[in-house]
Design an enzyme around this catalytic site. Structure first.
Site, short mmCIF file in Angstrom:
data_model
loop_
_atom_site.label_atom_id
_atom_site.label_comp_id
_atom_site.label_asym_id
_atom_site.label_seq_id
_atom_site.Cartn_x
_atom_site.Cartn_y
_atom_site.Cartn_z
N ASP A 86 -56.45 -24.48 -21.02
CA ASP A 86 -57.10 -23.36 -20.37
C ASP A 86 -57.95 -22.63 -21.41
OD1 ASP A 86 -57.18 -21.91 -17.69
OD2 ASP A 86 -56.82 -20.24 -19.05
N THR A 87 -59.09 -22.14 -20.97
CA THR A 87 -60.03 -21.46 -21.87
C THR A 87 -60.36 -20.09 -21.32
OG1 THR A 87 -61.01 -23.56 -22.59
CG2 THR A 87 -62.32 -21.57 -22.95
#
Length: 206
Positions: A86-87
Site C-alpha cells: 500500500d502507498t
C-alpha cells in the site's frame, strides 16, 4: 503447508506493481480483494482517528496480506506466498489518498506545488503464519505548478487511482524536480526491499 511452487499471489489491483514484479522476474498470480460488496470493502482503507501516515500504511498493508491468505485458504487455492502493498502520500502530517474528482485532485496538487512531500510504501510478504514487512519512505520535491498545468493534468485519467493524485511514471514526471529514495517505491513497490522480503520468505529471484 508447503507452498506449491516459486509463484506468489499478488494481492493488489495496481498495474504498476504487476509491471515492477515482472521487471525483476517474479512469477505471480493475482489474488484480488473486493472494494465493493454489500458489507463494504474486505479491507478498509479509512484512516483511523489520530493515525499517523506510517502507522496507517503499515496497518492497511498487513491487513491486506492477512486477508489475502485467509481468502487463499477459504477458496482452497494452491498454497503460495502472498505479497501485499500500500502507498500513501503525506505532507505536513496530512495523508493524501486517491482523489475522488478533479476538484480534489487539483487541491492535492496545489498542496504539493513547490514543496517536498513524502511517499510511503509498505510491503508485506506472508508465508504460512509469518509476515515479513517493511516500510520505505521517499522524499519528492515538486516544481511550482501553474493553474493551467494542474487543470490540464486533472483533465487526464492519471490522478484518480493514485495516492496524492499523481503518478511519477506518467505525465506528472515533469512536475518533479528531485527525489530522494526509491523510484520504484514511489511507483508503489520498492524493488530492493521487496526482493529482500521475498528472499526471507524462501522465494528465489536471482
Amino acid at each position: 503447508m508447503k507452498p506449491a511452487d516459486n509463484k506468489i499471489y499478488l494481492a493488489s489491483k495496481s498495474p504498476r506493481r504487476r509491471e515492477l514484479l515482472r521487471q525483476i522476474g517474479v512469477d505471480f498470480e493475482l489474488l484480488l480483494l473486493r472494494d465493493q460488496s454489500p458489507r463494504g470493502p474486505e479491507v478498509s482503507e479509512e484512516v483511523l482517528p489520530g493515525e499517523k501516515a506510517e502507522d496507517y500504511v503499515t496497518r492497511v498493508t498487513r491487513e491486506k496480506a492477512e486477508y489475502a491468505c485467509s481468502t487463499m485458504l477459504w477458496r482452497r487455492l494452491p498454497v503460495r506466498t502472498v505479497l501485499a502493498a500500500d502507498t500513501t502520500v503525506t505532507i505536513d502530517g496530512r495523508i493524501l489518498g486517491k482523489p475522488a474528482d478533479p476538484t480534489e485532485a487539483a487541491e492535492m496538487l496545489r498542496a504539493l506545488s513547490g514543496r517536498t512531500h513524502q511517499v510511503l510504501t509498505s510491503v508485506a510478504v506472508r508465508r504460512d503464519e509469518t509476515t515479513h514487512q517493511t516500510l520505505q519512505t521517499s522524499d519528492v520535491t515538486f516544481a511550482v505548478l501553474t493553474d493551467a498545468m494542474i487543470k490540464a493534468y486533472c483533465a487526464t485519467t492519471e490522478p484518480y487511482d493514485k495516492a496524492g493524485g499523481y503518478g511519477i511514471q506518467g505525465m506528472a514526471a515533469v512536475f518533479i524536480q528531485h527525489i530522494s529514495g526509491s523510484h520504484s517505491g514511489i511507483m508503489g513497490l520498492p524493488l530492493h526491499e521487496t526482493a529482500q522480503l521475498l528472499h526471507q520468505a524462501g522465494i528465489t529471484i536471482l
